[in-house]
Write an enzyme that holds these catalytic residues in place. Structure first.
Site, PDB file in Angstrom:
ATOM      1  CG  HIS A  37      -1.863  -1.063   1.406  1.00  0.00           C
ATOM      2  ND1 HIS A  37      -1.719  -2.058   2.343  1.00  0.00           N
ATOM      3  CD2 HIS A  37      -3.027  -1.338   0.753  1.00  0.00           C
ATOM      4  CE1 HIS A  37      -2.756  -2.879   2.281  1.00  0.00           C
ATOM      5  NE2 HIS A  37      -3.564  -2.479   1.313  1.00  0.00           N
ATOM      6  CB  SER A 185      -1.668 -10.210   1.176  1.00  0.00           C
ATOM      7  OG  SER A 185      -3.031 -10.376   1.520  1.00  0.00           O
ATOM      8  NE  ARG A 187      -8.876 -11.833   2.480  1.00  0.00           N
ATOM      9  CZ  ARG A 187      -9.408 -11.058   1.526  1.00  0.00           C
ATOM     10  NH1 ARG A 187      -8.655 -10.666   0.510  1.00  0.00           N
ATOM     11  NH2 ARG A 187     -10.668 -10.671   1.589  1.00  0.00           N
TER      12      ARG A 187
HETATM   13  P1  AMP Z   1      -6.475  -3.851  -0.377  1.00  0.00           P
HETATM   14  O1  AMP Z   1      -6.332  -2.965   0.820  1.00  0.00           O
HETATM   15  O2  AMP Z   1      -6.023  -5.252  -0.150  1.00  0.00           O
HETATM   16  O3  AMP Z   1      -7.828  -3.730  -1.013  1.00  0.00           O
HETATM   17  O4  AMP Z   1      -5.453  -3.291  -1.448  1.00  0.00           O
HETATM   18  C1  AMP Z   1      -5.463  -1.929  -1.813  1.00  0.00           C
HETATM   19  C2  AMP Z   1      -4.548  -1.754  -2.999  1.00  0.00           C
HETATM   20  O5  AMP Z   1      -3.232  -2.179  -2.662  1.00  0.00           O
HETATM   21  C3  AMP Z   1      -4.974  -2.583  -4.217  1.00  0.00           C
HETATM   22  O6  AMP Z   1      -4.796  -1.798  -5.383  1.00  0.00           O
HETATM   23  C4  AMP Z   1      -4.006  -3.742  -4.174  1.00  0.00           C
HETATM   24  O7  AMP Z   1      -3.763  -4.295  -5.440  1.00  0.00           O
HETATM   25  C5  AMP Z   1      -2.763  -3.059  -3.657  1.00  0.00           C
HETATM   26  N1  AMP Z   1      -1.843  -4.040  -3.081  1.00  0.00           N
HETATM   27  C6  AMP Z   1      -2.120  -4.998  -2.154  1.00  0.00           C
HETATM   28  N2  AMP Z   1      -1.045  -5.755  -1.914  1.00  0.00           N
HETATM   29  C7  AMP Z   1      -0.040  -5.275  -2.701  1.00  0.00           C
HETATM   30  C8  AMP Z   1       1.335  -5.633  -2.909  1.00  0.00           C
HETATM   31  N3  AMP Z   1       1.898  -6.635  -2.256  1.00  0.00           N
HETATM   32  N4  AMP Z   1       2.042  -4.918  -3.800  1.00  0.00           N
HETATM   33  C9  AMP Z   1       1.475  -3.893  -4.477  1.00  0.00           C
HETATM   34  N5  AMP Z   1       0.190  -3.502  -4.318  1.00  0.00           N
HETATM   35  C10 AMP Z   1      -0.557  -4.178  -3.444  1.00  0.00           C
END
Ligand code: AMP
Length: 280
Positions: A37, A185, A187
């Protein structure tokens, strides 16, 4: 850094920024921020002169048996990380504000949402595109930044923006990984120590496939068969899909004669993990 919860306040501020000639960058997130993020925010900071991070765990993109209520949350930590990257505004609406009583509209992209994660998570992408469209209407960005880790999400959003003439530049950012290769992630926090080791099987599978392609292997089913074997040789793994497809249409390819997307979804314990690479 300003924290805004009310939709109309965010809209008025973005409207003002636009009429003052600012370039607004938006990074949508569900919080529990990690370096992935943060990288998106850094790109946003460079590309826009006003940076909005949205922080909203969107109930409509979770299936009935998925982890909405248990999704990790750390608002205070997220706000301090956002502040340290130079975010101008964190927009964090409530679920009631986003979906008040009587709410009835959904935005659903077609064919490309049917493949990969769309198969095992029916309704997920409609939840994503609906909330992202709403966030775009509220934050009125010129550009928005998404991670390539969620590859299908990125192409689905590009499709929506194109189809609905939203006039927003969508920027994709390469996946940020832990030192041992695991894609970051929110998760990953679900993983116990032994599951954490098994989670490395995803990146190992991607690396194996890339190496096979480099050595001349072109047959998709041979490659996915080897990746399957490798992943299943790790305990606690349960494969949802291994797919080799066209990176734009997400339609399966049988022969790899141009750059192709290898995408994986694997449950490791209770964590459903995804990862991908472009095979070339
Ligand atoms: P989320 O909070 O999981 O919905 O992710 C928010 C944003 O962060 C989304 O655009 C994801 O694709 C991006 N994102 C999550 N994990 C990663 C990562 N390891 N590398 C780059 N972007 C990420």
């Amino acid at each position: 850094m300003e924290i805004i919860e009310k939709i109309n306040i965010m809209q008025e501020l973005s409207e003002r920024w636009r009429s003052d000639g600012h370039t607004i960058a938006c990074v949508p997130t569900m919080g529990f921020l990690h370096e992935g993020h943060i990288e998106l925010l850094r790109v946003g900071r460079r590309r826009g002169d006003r940076l909005i991070m949205t922080l909203f765990v969107n109930p409509t993109q979770f299936g009935p048996h998925e982890d909405y209520t248990g999704y990790p949350r750390d608002t205070e930590g997220d706000l301090s990380k956002a502040r340290s990257v130079g975010v101008d505004v964190v927009f964090m609406p409530t679920a009631e504000g986003m979906y008040p009583d009587g709410y009835q509209t959904t935005i659903a992209v077609g064919e490309i949402t049917q493949y990969l994660c769309g198969r095992s998570r029916p309704g997920h992408f409609a939840g994503v595109t609906t909330v992202v469209a709403k966030l775009f209407h509220i934050t009125k960005p010129h550009l928005a930044i998404f991670g390539e880790k969620d590859y299908q999400q990125l192409v689905v959003i590009r499709q929506m923006v194109r189809d609905l003439n939203m006039g927003i530049e969508i920027i994709g950012v390469p996946t940020v990984r832990e030192e041992d290769g695991l894609a970051m992630s929110s998760r990953n926090t679900y993983l116990g120590p032994e599951e954490r080791l098994s989670a490395l099987s995803l990146k190992r599978g991607l690396d194996l496939a890339q190496a096979m392609v480099k050595e001349g292997e072109k047959d998709s089913s041979t490659i996915s068969g080897e990746v399957r074997k490798l992943i299943l040789s790790h305990p606690f793994t349960n494969i949802d899909y291994i797919s080799i497809s066209d990176p734009e249409t997400l339609i399966d390819v049988e022969t790899i004669d141009k750059p192709s997307l290898l995408a994986l979804a694997v449950k490791v314990g209770k964590a459903r993990l995804i990862d991908n690479v472009i095979l070339r």
